[in-house]
Design a protein around this motif. Structure first.
Motif, PDB file in Angstrom:
ATOM      1  N   CYS B  23     -23.709   6.172   5.793  1.00 16.70           N
ATOM      2  CA  CYS B  23     -22.474   5.495   5.405  1.00 16.70           C
ATOM      3  C   CYS B  23     -21.621   6.442   4.574  1.00 16.70           C
ATOM      4  CB  CYS B  23     -22.797   4.249   4.591  1.00 16.70           C
ATOM      5  SG  CYS B  23     -21.355   3.424   3.862  1.00 16.70           S
ATOM      6  N   SER B  24     -20.388   6.673   5.026  1.00 14.66           N
ATOM      7  CA  SER B  24     -19.432   7.464   4.248  1.00 14.66           C
ATOM      8  C   SER B  24     -18.386   6.519   3.681  1.00 14.66           C
ATOM      9  CB  SER B  24     -18.766   8.515   5.132  1.00 14.66           C
ATOM     10  OG  SER B  24     -19.694   9.475   5.551  1.00 14.66           O
ATOM     11  N   PRO B  25     -18.319   6.380   2.366  1.00 17.75           N
ATOM     12  CA  PRO B  25     -17.381   5.415   1.769  1.00 17.75           C
ATOM     13  C   PRO B  25     -15.943   5.926   1.802  1.00 17.75           C
ATOM     14  CG  PRO B  25     -18.485   6.647   0.050  1.00 17.75           C
ATOM     15  CD  PRO B  25     -19.102   7.081   1.350  1.00 17.75           C
ATOM     16  N   ILE B  26     -15.051   5.058   1.446  1.00 18.50           N
ATOM     17  CA  ILE B  26     -13.650   5.452   1.290  1.00 18.50           C
ATOM     18  C   ILE B  26     -13.572   6.501   0.181  1.00 18.50           C
ATOM     19  CG2 ILE B  26     -11.400   4.629   0.475  1.00 18.50           C
ATOM     20  CD1 ILE B  26     -11.962   2.019   1.921  1.00 18.50           C
ATOM     21  N   SER B  27     -12.726   7.487   0.388  1.00 23.36           N
ATOM     22  CA  SER B  27     -12.588   8.554  -0.592  1.00 23.36           C
ATOM     23  C   SER B  27     -12.258   7.987  -1.974  1.00 23.36           C
ATOM     24  CB  SER B  27     -11.467   9.509  -0.149  1.00 23.36           C
ATOM     25  OG  SER B  27     -11.266  10.521  -1.101  1.00 23.36           O
ATOM     26  N   GLY B  28     -13.025   8.399  -2.977  1.00 22.54           N
ATOM     27  CA  GLY B  28     -12.809   7.917  -4.334  1.00 22.54           C
ATOM     28  C   GLY B  28     -13.687   6.739  -4.716  1.00 22.54           C
ATOM     29  N   HIS B  29     -14.242   6.074  -3.724  1.00 23.70           N
ATOM     30  CA  HIS B  29     -15.149   4.954  -4.025  1.00 23.70           C
ATOM     31  C   HIS B  29     -16.506   5.486  -4.450  1.00 23.70           C
ATOM     32  CE1 HIS B  29     -13.010   1.513  -1.636  1.00 23.70           C
ATOM     33  NE2 HIS B  29     -12.210   2.128  -2.482  1.00 23.70           N
ATOM     34  N   ARG B  30     -17.039   4.936  -5.532  1.00 26.05           N
ATOM     35  CA  ARG B  30     -18.315   5.409  -6.057  1.00 26.05           C
ATOM     36  C   ARG B  30     -19.462   4.430  -5.854  1.00 26.05           C
ATOM     37  NH1 ARG B  30     -16.801   6.739 -12.060  1.00 26.05           N
ATOM     38  NH2 ARG B  30     -19.002   7.314 -12.177  1.00 26.05           N
ATOM     39  N   SER B  31     -19.132   3.220  -5.446  1.00 25.89           N
ATOM     40  CA  SER B  31     -20.177   2.212  -5.243  1.00 25.89           C
ATOM     41  C   SER B  31     -20.361   1.965  -3.750  1.00 25.89           C
ATOM     42  CB  SER B  31     -19.790   0.905  -5.935  1.00 25.89           C
ATOM     43  OG  SER B  31     -20.705  -0.117  -5.609  1.00 25.89           O
ATOM     44  N   VAL B  32     -21.616   1.956  -3.313  1.00 24.62           N
ATOM     45  CA  VAL B  32     -21.948   1.659  -1.915  1.00 24.62           C
ATOM     46  C   VAL B  32     -23.017   0.576  -1.894  1.00 24.62           C
ATOM     47  CG1 VAL B  32     -22.944   2.538   0.213  1.00 24.62           C
ATOM     48  CG2 VAL B  32     -21.348   3.957  -1.084  1.00 24.62           C
ATOM     49  N   SER B  33     -22.777  -0.434  -1.081  1.00 27.24           N
ATOM     50  CA  SER B  33     -23.738  -1.531  -0.926  1.00 27.24           C
ATOM     51  C   SER B  33     -24.113  -1.650   0.539  1.00 27.24           C
ATOM     52  CB  SER B  33     -23.121  -2.862  -1.388  1.00 27.24           C
ATOM     53  OG  SER B  33     -22.612  -2.777  -2.693  1.00 27.24           O
ATOM     54  N   TRP B  34     -25.317  -2.123   0.795  1.00 32.68           N
ATOM     55  CA  TRP B  34     -25.806  -2.327   2.153  1.00 32.68           C
ATOM     56  C   TRP B  34     -26.194  -3.791   2.345  1.00 32.68           C
ATOM     57  CZ3 TRP B  34     -26.118   1.394   5.992  1.00 32.68           C
ATOM     58  CH2 TRP B  34     -25.931   2.723   5.603  1.00 32.68           C
ATOM     59  N   TYR B  35     -25.873  -4.313   3.534  1.00 32.23           N
ATOM     60  CA  TYR B  35     -26.211  -5.685   3.884  1.00 32.23           C
ATOM     61  C   TYR B  35     -26.815  -5.696   5.284  1.00 32.23           C
ATOM     62  CZ  TYR B  35     -23.455  -7.245  -0.094  1.00 32.23           C
ATOM     63  OH  TYR B  35     -22.975  -7.459  -1.361  1.00 32.23           O
ATOM     64  N   GLN B  36     -27.739  -6.624   5.491  1.00 32.76           N
ATOM     65  CA  GLN B  36     -28.325  -6.845   6.815  1.00 32.76           C
ATOM     66  C   GLN B  36     -27.781  -8.156   7.368  1.00 32.76           C
ATOM     67  OE1 GLN B  36     -32.229  -8.700   7.395  1.00 32.76           O
ATOM     68  NE2 GLN B  36     -32.937  -6.806   8.350  1.00 32.76           N
ATOM     69  N   GLN B  37     -27.353  -8.142   8.618  1.00 37.77           N
ATOM     70  CA  GLN B  37     -26.847  -9.362   9.253  1.00 37.77           C
ATOM     71  C   GLN B  37     -27.661  -9.676  10.491  1.00 37.77           C
ATOM     72  OE1 GLN B  37     -22.752  -9.285  10.670  1.00 37.77           O
ATOM     73  NE2 GLN B  37     -22.578 -11.511  10.478  1.00 37.77           N
ATOM     74  N   THR B  38     -28.295 -10.830  10.508  1.00 33.53           N
ATOM     75  CA  THR B  38     -29.056 -11.305  11.660  1.00 33.53           C
ATOM     76  C   THR B  38     -28.637 -12.728  11.982  1.00 33.53           C
ATOM     77  OG1 THR B  38     -30.846 -12.166  10.271  1.00 33.53           O
ATOM     78  CG2 THR B  38     -31.076  -9.901  11.073  1.00 33.53           C
ATOM     79  N   PRO B  39     -28.825 -13.156  13.244  1.00 39.08           N
ATOM     80  CA  PRO B  39     -28.458 -14.538  13.601  1.00 39.08           C
ATOM     81  C   PRO B  39     -29.259 -15.568  12.804  1.00 39.08           C
ATOM     82  CG  PRO B  39     -28.701 -13.193  15.562  1.00 39.08           C
ATOM     83  CD  PRO B  39     -29.212 -12.364  14.425  1.00 39.08           C
TER      84      PRO B  39
END
Lengths: 114, 114
Positions: B23-39
């Motif tokens: 995951c490459s965040p938006i330039s300048g963004h320092r926080s990255v979060s991950w989510y899992q999506q399932t039915p």
């Protein structure tokens, strides 16, 4: 612990009719609330957010939501829907001390019919 | 400016293998979060990183891990894949790791485990 409940899994509606997507939350502390939309094969796009202040929040694409603390609700409304509004809508909340750890509702599939 | 970029967009693995998602965040963004999506389980929080430090972790087994680099890019790894790991994995970034900040989501990496 926080929870977010979307009361309807699917909402069918005719084009140009009004729509309301319901969301209830529970939390023992202050929360920030959001509505996101997801189109097929895409990520989530923010529609609107409630952080504090005015309880009526206006978002993009003509959507608005009202924060009701006494009823612990944050329902999403649009006065007149278009075919292009057909998508999955997610209500989400985060407690004010929980960083970016969002809790999502189960989603509501809005189906706009011609 | 460029949005949140996730690679690969689609991948197929077999049980027991491992996978790394980027995951490459938006330039300048320092926080990255991950989510899992399932039915079945919907959208669930995996973890959050801010300035290379894991700030929050969701209720997932230790097979799920992640890291963030000095340029804010993030990776998540799932080892010993199980059929139930099939999901859309979404990454989101924000300037700060506080709930009042708006998360911008990527389009996701769709993992299929056979």
């Amino acid at each position: 612990a926080q929870s977010v409940t979307q009361l309807d899994s699917q909402v069918p509606v005719f084009e140009e009719a009004p729509v309301e997507l319901r969301c209830n939350y529970s939390s023992s502390v202050s929360v920030y609330l959001f509505w996101y939309v997801q189109y097929p094969n895409q990520g989530l796009q923010l529609l609107l957010k409630y952080l504090s202040g005015s309880t009526l929040v206006k978002g993009i694409n003509g959507f608005e939501a009202e924060f009701n603390k006494s009823q612990t609700s944050f329902h999403l409304r649009k006065p007149s829907v278009h075919i292009s509004d057909t998508a999955e809508y997610f209500c989400a909340g985060v407690e004010n001390n929980a960083g970016n750890m969002l809790t999502f509702g189960g989603g509501t599939r809005l189906m706009v019919k011609p | 400016k460029a949005g949140v970029t996730q690679t690969p967009r689609y991948l197929i693995k077999t049980r027991g293998q491992q996978v790394t998602l980027s995951c490459s965040p938006i330039s300048g963004h320092r926080s990255v979060s991950w989510y899992q999506q399932t039915p079945g389980q919907g959208l669930q929080f995996l973890f959050e990183y801010f300035s290379e430090t894991q700030r929050n972790k969701g209720n997932f087994p230790g097979r799920f891990s992640g890291r963030q680099f000095s340029n804010s890019r993030s990776e998540m790894n799932v080892s010993t894949l199980e059929l139930g790991d099939s999901a859309l994995y979404l990454c989101a970034s924000s300037y700060y790791g506080a709930g009042a900040n708006v998360l911008t989501f990527g389009a996701g990496s769709r993992l299929t485990v056979l």
